[in-house]
Design a protein around this motif. Sequence first.
Motif, short mmCIF file in Angstrom:
data_model
loop_
_atom_site.label_atom_id
_atom_site.label_comp_id
_atom_site.label_asym_id
_atom_site.label_seq_id
_atom_site.Cartn_x
_atom_site.Cartn_y
_atom_site.Cartn_z
N LEU A 157 0.83 -1.20 0.00
CA LEU A 157 0.00 0.00 0.00
C LEU A 157 0.86 1.25 0.00
O LEU A 157 0.54 2.24 -0.67
CB LEU A 157 -0.92 0.00 1.22
CG LEU A 157 -1.93 -1.16 1.33
CD1 LEU A 157 -2.83 -0.97 2.54
CD2 LEU A 157 -2.74 -1.32 0.05
N ARG A 158 1.97 1.23 0.72
CA ARG A 158 2.88 2.39 0.76
C ARG A 158 3.45 2.67 -0.62
O ARG A 158 3.48 3.82 -1.08
CB ARG A 158 4.00 2.15 1.77
CG ARG A 158 4.92 3.36 1.98
CD ARG A 158 5.99 3.10 3.03
NE ARG A 158 5.40 2.64 4.27
CZ ARG A 158 5.49 1.37 4.74
NH1 ARG A 158 6.16 0.47 4.06
NH2 ARG A 158 4.91 1.03 5.86
N ALA A 161 1.74 7.60 -6.62
CA ALA A 161 0.65 8.41 -7.18
C ALA A 161 0.90 9.89 -6.90
O ALA A 161 1.35 10.25 -5.82
CB ALA A 161 -0.68 7.97 -6.58
N PRO A 162 0.57 10.77 -7.85
CA PRO A 162 0.91 12.19 -7.70
C PRO A 162 0.01 12.98 -6.76
O PRO A 162 0.48 13.86 -6.05
CB PRO A 162 0.82 12.72 -9.13
CG PRO A 162 -0.15 11.81 -9.81
CD PRO A 162 0.01 10.47 -9.17
N GLU A 163 -1.29 12.72 -6.76
CA GLU A 163 -2.24 13.54 -6.01
C GLU A 163 -3.12 12.65 -5.13
O GLU A 163 -3.28 11.46 -5.39
CB GLU A 163 -3.14 14.33 -6.98
CG GLU A 163 -2.40 15.34 -7.83
CD GLU A 163 -1.84 16.50 -7.02
OE1 GLU A 163 -2.42 16.79 -5.95
OE2 GLU A 163 -0.84 17.08 -7.43
N HIS A 206 -7.04 5.87 -5.07
CA HIS A 206 -7.39 4.85 -6.06
C HIS A 206 -6.30 3.78 -6.14
O HIS A 206 -6.58 2.58 -6.16
CB HIS A 206 -7.60 5.49 -7.43
CG HIS A 206 -8.31 4.60 -8.41
ND1 HIS A 206 -7.67 3.57 -9.07
CD2 HIS A 206 -9.61 4.59 -8.84
CE1 HIS A 206 -8.53 2.96 -9.86
NE2 HIS A 206 -9.71 3.55 -9.74
N ALA A 207 -5.05 4.21 -6.14
CA ALA A 207 -3.92 3.27 -6.24
C ALA A 207 -3.84 2.36 -5.02
O ALA A 207 -3.61 1.15 -5.14
CB ALA A 207 -2.61 4.04 -6.41
N CYS A 213 -4.04 8.89 2.61
CA CYS A 213 -4.62 9.23 1.31
C CYS A 213 -5.59 10.41 1.43
O CYS A 213 -6.02 10.96 0.41
CB CYS A 213 -5.37 8.04 0.73
SG CYS A 213 -4.31 6.73 0.12
N PHE A 214 -5.94 10.78 2.66
CA PHE A 214 -6.91 11.86 2.87
C PHE A 214 -6.21 13.11 3.38
O PHE A 214 -5.13 13.05 3.96
CB PHE A 214 -7.99 11.40 3.85
CG PHE A 214 -8.78 10.24 3.33
CD1 PHE A 214 -9.68 10.40 2.29
CD2 PHE A 214 -8.60 8.96 3.84
CE1 PHE A 214 -10.39 9.33 1.77
CE2 PHE A 214 -9.29 7.87 3.33
CZ PHE A 214 -10.19 8.07 2.30
#
Length: 199
Positions: free
Chosen positions: A77-78, A84-86, A92-93, A140-141
């Motif tokens: 997950l890391r 991922a850029p944003e 999503h990734a 991610c948030f």
Amino acid sequence: MSAISKRRERERAQRHQLIITTARELAEAEGWEAVTTRRLADRVEYSQPVLYSHFNGKDAIMSAVALEGFGELADRLRHARLAAPEPPQALHAVCRAYLEFASEQPALYQAMFVLPTDVKFGHAETPPALRAGFDEFVNCFRPDNPRRELFAEVTWSALHGMAVLSESGRIPPDRQPERLDFLVTQIAGSRHETSHHRS
């Protein structure tokens, strides 16, 4: 520590790991019901008493397998999040990586999140690797989202449902990408994630 003691310790660690690896392989090939201490002892070519000197039964072996899985999942997950850029793409990734992990190793996933275990979740004694995996969802948030842990819990819960229901054939596996897109769109587009102000 003497050289002999170091060698014995190293050999014991290797035996310990061999038992875990063999249990994983057998479970993935035939299911957890096929994993017995007798079969494991035969596979690793140790006596059952030697096996019991490492683990006090099948449940302990499954817990060890789960702990290994938590570390592997957290790493996966890391890597997905950092590539991922944003934030929306990262979410999503991470979600996709989670679902892929669950579908690629269903017996491991069962040991981690489905079958009974003495592993503590959401507790002071929660294994660090399990917490690290959950933190990848949290990260991610947006940092200014005061409910980011709640968002992470709901995301994880939805993914778990998707993984288990798909694996058991309760929902069509081929629609998983569409479900994932819907989940991420709904979560990432919610008020706390799109607002630039603290609530």
